[in-house]
Design a protein around this motif. Structure first.
Motif, PDB file in Angstrom:
ATOM      1  N   ILE A  34      90.870  -8.016   3.671  1.00 20.99           N
ATOM      2  CA  ILE A  34      91.098  -8.437   5.059  1.00 20.99           C
ATOM      3  C   ILE A  34      92.026  -9.647   5.135  1.00 20.99           C
ATOM      4  O   ILE A  34      92.765  -9.830   6.099  1.00 20.99           O
ATOM      5  N   VAL A  35      92.028 -10.471   4.078  1.00 15.84           N
ATOM      6  CA  VAL A  35      92.837 -11.684   4.076  1.00 15.84           C
ATOM      7  C   VAL A  35      94.309 -11.377   3.819  1.00 15.84           C
ATOM      8  O   VAL A  35      95.188 -12.146   4.218  1.00 15.84           O
ATOM      9  N   ASN A  36      94.603 -10.234   3.179  1.00 18.84           N
ATOM     10  CA  ASN A  36      95.988  -9.932   2.803  1.00 18.84           C
ATOM     11  C   ASN A  36      96.942  -9.960   3.989  1.00 18.84           C
ATOM     12  O   ASN A  36      98.063 -10.478   3.882  1.00 18.84           O
ATOM     13  N   VAL A  37      96.517  -9.390   5.134  1.00 18.72           N
ATOM     14  CA  VAL A  37      97.399  -9.356   6.298  1.00 18.72           C
ATOM     15  C   VAL A  37      97.440 -10.696   7.024  1.00 18.72           C
ATOM     16  O   VAL A  37      98.243 -10.876   7.944  1.00 18.72           O
ATOM     17  N   ALA A  38      96.573 -11.634   6.639  1.00 20.15           N
ATOM     18  CA  ALA A  38      96.548 -12.949   7.294  1.00 20.15           C
ATOM     19  C   ALA A  38      97.357 -13.986   6.519  1.00 20.15           C
ATOM     20  O   ALA A  38      97.514 -15.118   6.982  1.00 20.15           O
ATOM     21  N   LEU A  39      97.880 -13.626   5.337  1.00 17.41           N
ATOM     22  CA  LEU A  39      98.570 -14.607   4.496  1.00 17.41           C
ATOM     23  C   LEU A  39      99.780 -15.215   5.201  1.00 17.41           C
ATOM     24  O   LEU A  39     100.013 -16.418   5.127  1.00 17.41           O
ATOM     25  N   ASN A  40     100.546 -14.372   5.875  1.00 18.02           N
ATOM     26  CA  ASN A  40     101.730 -14.868   6.576  1.00 18.02           C
ATOM     27  C   ASN A  40     101.330 -15.847   7.666  1.00 18.02           C
ATOM     28  O   ASN A  40     101.963 -16.901   7.861  1.00 18.02           O
ATOM     29  N   ASP A  41     100.252 -15.546   8.391  1.00 21.75           N
ATOM     30  CA  ASP A  41      99.759 -16.415   9.461  1.00 21.75           C
ATOM     31  C   ASP A  41      99.186 -17.708   8.888  1.00 21.75           C
ATOM     32  O   ASP A  41      99.384 -18.788   9.447  1.00 21.75           O
ATOM     33  N   LEU A  42      98.471 -17.603   7.761  1.00 22.88           N
ATOM     34  CA  LEU A  42      97.904 -18.787   7.124  1.00 22.88           C
ATOM     35  C   LEU A  42      99.000 -19.735   6.638  1.00 22.88           C
ATOM     36  O   LEU A  42      98.850 -20.960   6.718  1.00 22.88           O
ATOM     37  N   LEU A 303     110.085  -7.656   7.271  1.00 25.01           N
ATOM     38  CA  LEU A 303     110.393  -6.690   8.332  1.00 25.01           C
ATOM     39  C   LEU A 303     109.895  -7.130   9.695  1.00 25.01           C
ATOM     40  O   LEU A 303     110.127  -6.445  10.694  1.00 25.01           O
ATOM     41  N   ASN A 304     109.175  -8.261   9.711  1.00 25.09           N
ATOM     42  CA  ASN A 304     108.652  -8.833  10.964  1.00 25.09           C
ATOM     43  C   ASN A 304     107.719  -7.875  11.712  1.00 25.09           C
ATOM     44  O   ASN A 304     107.697  -7.853  12.946  1.00 25.09           O
ATOM     45  N   TRP A 305     106.949  -7.092  10.958  1.00 24.53           N
ATOM     46  CA  TRP A 305     105.950  -6.239  11.585  1.00 24.53           C
ATOM     47  C   TRP A 305     104.801  -7.079  12.128  1.00 24.53           C
ATOM     48  O   TRP A 305     104.436  -8.101  11.535  1.00 24.53           O
ATOM     49  N   PRO A 306     104.182  -6.656  13.226  1.00 30.95           N
ATOM     50  CA  PRO A 306     102.928  -7.299  13.641  1.00 30.95           C
ATOM     51  C   PRO A 306     101.850  -7.056  12.579  1.00 30.95           C
ATOM     52  O   PRO A 306     101.889  -6.042  11.849  1.00 30.95           O
ATOM     53  N   ALA A 307     100.892  -7.956  12.476  1.00 32.22           N
ATOM     54  CA  ALA A 307      99.838  -7.819  11.476  1.00 32.22           C
ATOM     55  C   ALA A 307      99.047  -6.525  11.668  1.00 32.22           C
ATOM     56  O   ALA A 307      98.595  -5.910  10.695  1.00 32.22           O
ATOM     57  N   THR A 308      98.898  -6.093  12.920  1.00 28.41           N
ATOM     58  CA  THR A 308      98.162  -4.848  13.195  1.00 28.41           C
ATOM     59  C   THR A 308      98.858  -3.647  12.568  1.00 28.41           C
ATOM     60  O   THR A 308      98.206  -2.769  11.987  1.00 28.41           O
ATOM     61  N   ASP A 309     100.184  -3.581  12.663  1.00 28.96           N
ATOM     62  CA  ASP A 309     100.934  -2.463  12.084  1.00 28.96           C
ATOM     63  C   ASP A 309     100.823  -2.473  10.560  1.00 28.96           C
ATOM     64  O   ASP A 309     100.661  -1.419   9.926  1.00 28.96           O
TER      65      ASP A 309
END
Length: 523
Positions: A34-42, A303-309
């Motif tokens: 679950i943390v993998n997609v939050a790394l960019n935000d963190l 690629l600047n994808w949203p985290a949801t994608d």
């Protein structure tokens, strides 16, 4: 220490126990992804580099690795129900503290403690589910458990991505709290512990072995994570911890072989197949966890994808294992030698890594990634089942639990090391590619001069002064170079991982095979 009885449950009680164990297994596995997609935000919210933020992932893995080989012993020592409930409680409390963290070091520390709590959840959940069913229904029990193993990691990126896009990163940890508390209450109410003979007194516990294991893994992980930033062996701390990791490994092996009640029974590794399976589990973890780590990071940062994608991509492709796993398991049971299946899986994964490196562009779409990642899971499932079959096929029944602890530990360890090494590799290759690209830029090149002039004019048209416009144009050119060098670095990572797997194929055929079908079920 001998188990006196197992506990077979019936009716609604068994249903509740099964759901409780599945919930705990899913929570533990969900938190590994679950943390993998939050790394960019963190990185943006906590002001961290890629190397620093990767600690959030690897710290959890280190905690897991330290606890996994001790889980069976701790269950016997303190009672399965008590140990399981305490582990869930620690996992839940640390989830709360992770969400309240204000810096990367603080978050990594609580992730480490969360990993210690989570280390018991997966293995103990499997044991609880398996022993709650009569022997003739153990196949069904293992199928139920494998559903948890597949669904947990698959849902993590999707849930994490939705939270990141619509709320804030602390919520990815807070969602564990109510579910964890429910699991604790259900565990205390419904789960029972088998009776054991000959519990060890505290004085006979292998405390030194526990300390040496933690020292060895922690020191080595720090060296892998921080070596790049600290210029490797020119830094005194890196040198000291490298020596500490080496000496700690030697002392740990000596201690476990000489101790009368070792926390980890190394003697079982005398079995050649298990020793090889342990090594292959490390390599599997390296490639599986490492390649999973790359995908959401690349799609979001490049690629600047949203985290949801990004989460949806990982989720949908991971869920394909619900179909692929039974197919590969059926092949194994039909008589296909695990050596053949494993080598085929290694080759498929190599081809997938090569394909992945070829599709990476600044415009790669969702559909392209989707089909390439689906192909990846064919290879990974074939490898995972074959490792279990080869590693356990020549073990005695009493040795299987120790063997499972080793393969589970090294798989998690391989994943933690893989993420650390891949992060360092990306940083170093990024610098190398940037220097090479800059060396090809000629200040007298008409094409480059024309592009700079056009960019400068575009900034001037927006009202910027001449000197500021020129500065912005040069910065924009530098950003293009950085983006291209980063893209090349990700391509290099896939190629290296692919060749690592391909190089393992010849060694597979030195191993003996046993009863593949039975082992596949046991896994």
């Amino acid at each position: 220490m001998k188990q006196v009885d197992t506990i077979v449950e019936y009716g609604m009680r068994r249903v509740i126990i099964t759901l409780t164990a599945m919930l705990c297994a899913i929570l533990e596995l969900l938190d590994t992804t679950i943390v993998n997609v939050a790394l960019n935000d963190l990185q943006g919210n906590l002001g961290a580099t890629l190397s620093e933020v990767s600690w959030v992932v690897t710290a959890y893995g280190i905690g897991n690795v330290i606890l996994i080989p001790m889980t069976s012993w701790l269950s016997r020592q303190f009672g399965r129900r008590n140990y399981f409930a305490a582990s869930i409680l620690l996992f839940t409390l640390c989830s709360l503290l992770c969400g309240m963290s204000g810096s990367i070091p603080e978050l990594a520390f609580f992730r480490f403690l969360q990993g210690i709590g989570g280390g018991a959840l997966l293995a103990t959940s499997q044991t609880i589910i398996t022993e709650s069913y009569p022997i003739e229904k153990r196949g069904t029990a293992n199928l139920i458990f494998m559903m948890s193993v597949i669904v947990g990691p698959a849902m993590g990126p999707l849930i994490g991505g939705y939270i990141i896009d619509h709320y804030s990163w602390p919520l990815i940890f807070y969602i564990n709290v109510p579910l964890g508390l429910i699991a604790v209450l259900l565990t205390l109410q419904y789960i029972r512990s088998p009776r054991y003979d000959n519990k060890l007194p505290a004085a006979d516990v292998d405390w030194l072995g526990i300390f040496l294991l933690a020292l060895m893994i922690g020191s080595l992980q720090y060296v892998l994570e921080k070596g790049q930033e600290e210029d490797w062996f020119s830094n005194r701390i890196i040198i000291t911890l490298s020596i500490t990791a080496g000496v700690g490994a030697i002392l740990f092996i000596w201690r476990e072989l000489s101790c009368s009640h070792p926390i980890v029974s190394l003697k079982v590794l005398r079995n050649r197949n298990l020793a090889a399976g342990t090594i292959f589990s490390f390599i599997y973890g390296f490639g599986s966890y490492g390649s999973t780590f790359i995908v959401p990071l690349f799609t979001q940062s490049q690629l600047n994808w949203p985290a949801t994608d990004a989460g949806l991509l990982v989720c949908l492709t991971s869920l394909s294992s619900l179909v692929i796993f039974p197919l590969t398991n059926k092949l194994l049971k039909s008589g296909v030698k695990p050596q053949y299946m494993m080598s085929a899986g290694m080759f498929i994964f190599f081809v997938n890594c090569y394909m992945s490196s070829r599709i990476l562009t600044p415009e790669t779409g969702f559909q392209t990634f989707f089909w390439v990642l689906i192909f990846r899971y064919f290879g990974l499932n074939m490898i995972l089942l074959s490792i279990s079959s080869i590693a356990f096929s020549t073990l005695q029944t009493r040795e299987i639990s120790d063997g499972a602890a080793f393969t589970g530990m090294t798989r998690q360890l391989g994943g933690s090391f893989g993420i650390a090494i891949i992060t360092t590799f990306i940083v170093r290759r990024n610098m190398l590619h940037r220097d090479r690209l800059l060396s090809h830029l000629n200040a007298d090149d008409p094409g480059m001069l024309t592009r700079l002039q056009q960019t400068t004019q575009a900034f001037r048209a927006q009202g910027f002064p001449e000197d500021v416009s020129a500065g912005h144009a040069h910065k924009l050119l530098d950003m293009v170079v950085i983006k291209q060098s980063t893209l090349l670095s990700y391509m290099d990572v896939y190629i290296v991982i692919g060749f690592l797997f391909l190089s393992c194929v010849p060694f597979i055929y030195f191993l003996k095979s046993g009863k593949a079908a039975a082992v596949a079920d046991a896994h």
